[in-house]
Write a protein that holds these residues in place. Structure first.
Motif, PDB file in Angstrom:
ATOM      1  N   PRO A   1      28.560  46.946  45.903  1.00  0.00           N
ATOM      2  CA  PRO A   1      29.421  47.471  44.830  1.00  0.00           C
ATOM      3  C   PRO A   1      30.516  48.415  45.307  1.00  0.00           C
ATOM      4  N   TYR A   2      30.410  48.906  46.524  1.00  0.00           N
ATOM      5  CA  TYR A   2      31.425  49.844  47.023  1.00  0.00           C
ATOM      6  C   TYR A   2      32.617  49.135  47.662  1.00  0.00           C
ATOM      7  N   ALA A   3      32.565  47.816  47.724  1.00  0.00           N
ATOM      8  CA  ALA A   3      33.689  47.064  48.287  1.00  0.00           C
ATOM      9  C   ALA A   3      34.851  47.061  47.303  1.00  0.00           C
ATOM     10  N   SER A   4      36.046  47.271  47.811  1.00  0.00           N
ATOM     11  CA  SER A   4      37.252  47.232  46.995  1.00  0.00           C
ATOM     12  C   SER A   4      38.420  46.906  47.909  1.00  0.00           C
ATOM     13  N   ALA A   5      39.612  46.875  47.353  1.00  0.00           N
ATOM     14  CA  ALA A   5      40.785  46.544  48.155  1.00  0.00           C
ATOM     15  C   ALA A   5      40.899  47.467  49.364  1.00  0.00           C
ATOM     16  N   TYR A   6      40.949  46.864  50.544  1.00  0.00           N
ATOM     17  CA  TYR A   6      41.073  47.559  51.828  1.00  0.00           C
ATOM     18  C   TYR A   6      39.847  48.430  52.149  1.00  0.00           C
ATOM     19  N   LYS A   7      38.734  48.230  51.438  1.00  0.00           N
ATOM     20  CA  LYS A   7      37.487  48.922  51.735  1.00  0.00           C
ATOM     21  C   LYS A   7      36.382  47.883  51.858  1.00  0.00           C
ATOM     22  N   LEU A   8      35.715  47.865  53.016  1.00  0.00           N
ATOM     23  CA  LEU A   8      34.765  46.805  53.317  1.00  0.00           C
ATOM     24  C   LEU A   8      33.418  46.967  52.619  1.00  0.00           C
TER      25      LEU A   8
END
Length: 228
Positions: free
Chosen positions: A169-176
């Protein structure tokens, strides 16, 4: 009359052009762009040879493909299933990844065309009075720009639902999130760097095949000219 001209610099440029095209094509087709968070083995995943449970495995996700372990199967080399998750272009997980696929495909098509043409530069050094090396170098520079655009847009898609299912759930744009980058992403970056090196080196190949030594060999009537 066709003169076959082979120099170290022209051959090196040809080989690099072929390697770059294949490297980018293999990276694009691979599912190893993202390595997902470890999946715990179930009680049914037992190694018959040791009696113990399997090691947690890491599914991988590409631009349009994925690799995952088939459930309810015992340990074997065939328990990992790889293939496209998208049956058509519109099913690619993210709009950013769709754009990435377009830019990478355009760059790879140009690189493959240049790699094909580079094989014939031993016999044909100019087209319509323009150096084929300079033309190919320009095309490689354009291909490199397409590749850069694709690689910049790719991380913007890490927040899509497909990536979140692999990376947490911590994945987001430019975050793996819980994912890590796979070898395909690094291969694409390395290929992009080599693309620009090839574009610059094409000028050296042109200089080598049009040098005074080559002209002297041609004036002497030689059809096969090999120079270090």
């Amino acid at each position: 009359m066709c003169h076959v001209i082979v120099t170290c610099r022209s051959m090196l440029w040809t080989l690099l052009s072929i390697v770059v095209a294949f490297a980018e094509l293999i990276a694009f087709m691979s599912a190893d762009w993202l390595i997902g968070k470890a999946k715990p083995s179930s009680s049914e995943d037992v190694d018959n040879r040791t009696g113990g449970s399997q090691e947690p495995y890491h599914p991988t996700l590409g631009i349009y493909g994925r690799c995952t372990r088939i459930s309810h199967m015992q340990l074997s080399r065939r328990d990992t299933l790889c293939g496209p998750y998208a049956e058509n272009f519109s099913e690619i997980a993210s709009g950013f990844w769709q754009a990435t696929a377009i830019f990478l495909a355009m760059g790879i098509m140009i690189l493959c065309a240049v790699a094909f043409v580079s094989v014939f530069t031993m016999c044909v050094q100019s087209i319509m009075k323009k150096s084929i090396f300079n033309v190919c170098g320009l095309l490689q520079g354009i291909a490199g720009l397409f590749l850069i655009l694709g690689l910049i847009l790719y991380p913007a898609g890490w927040g899509c639902q497909k990536a979140v299912s692999y990376c947490g759930p911590y994945a987001s744009a430019y975050k793996l999130g819980d994912c890590s980058l796979g070898w395909a992403f690094y291969t694409a970056i390395g290929g992009t760097i080599l693309t620009f090196i090839c574009a610059v080196f094409s000028a050296q190949a042109e200089i080598a095949t049009s040098s005074d030594k080559v002209q002297e060999e041609i004036e002497e009537g030689k059809n096969l000219i090999c120079l270090l």
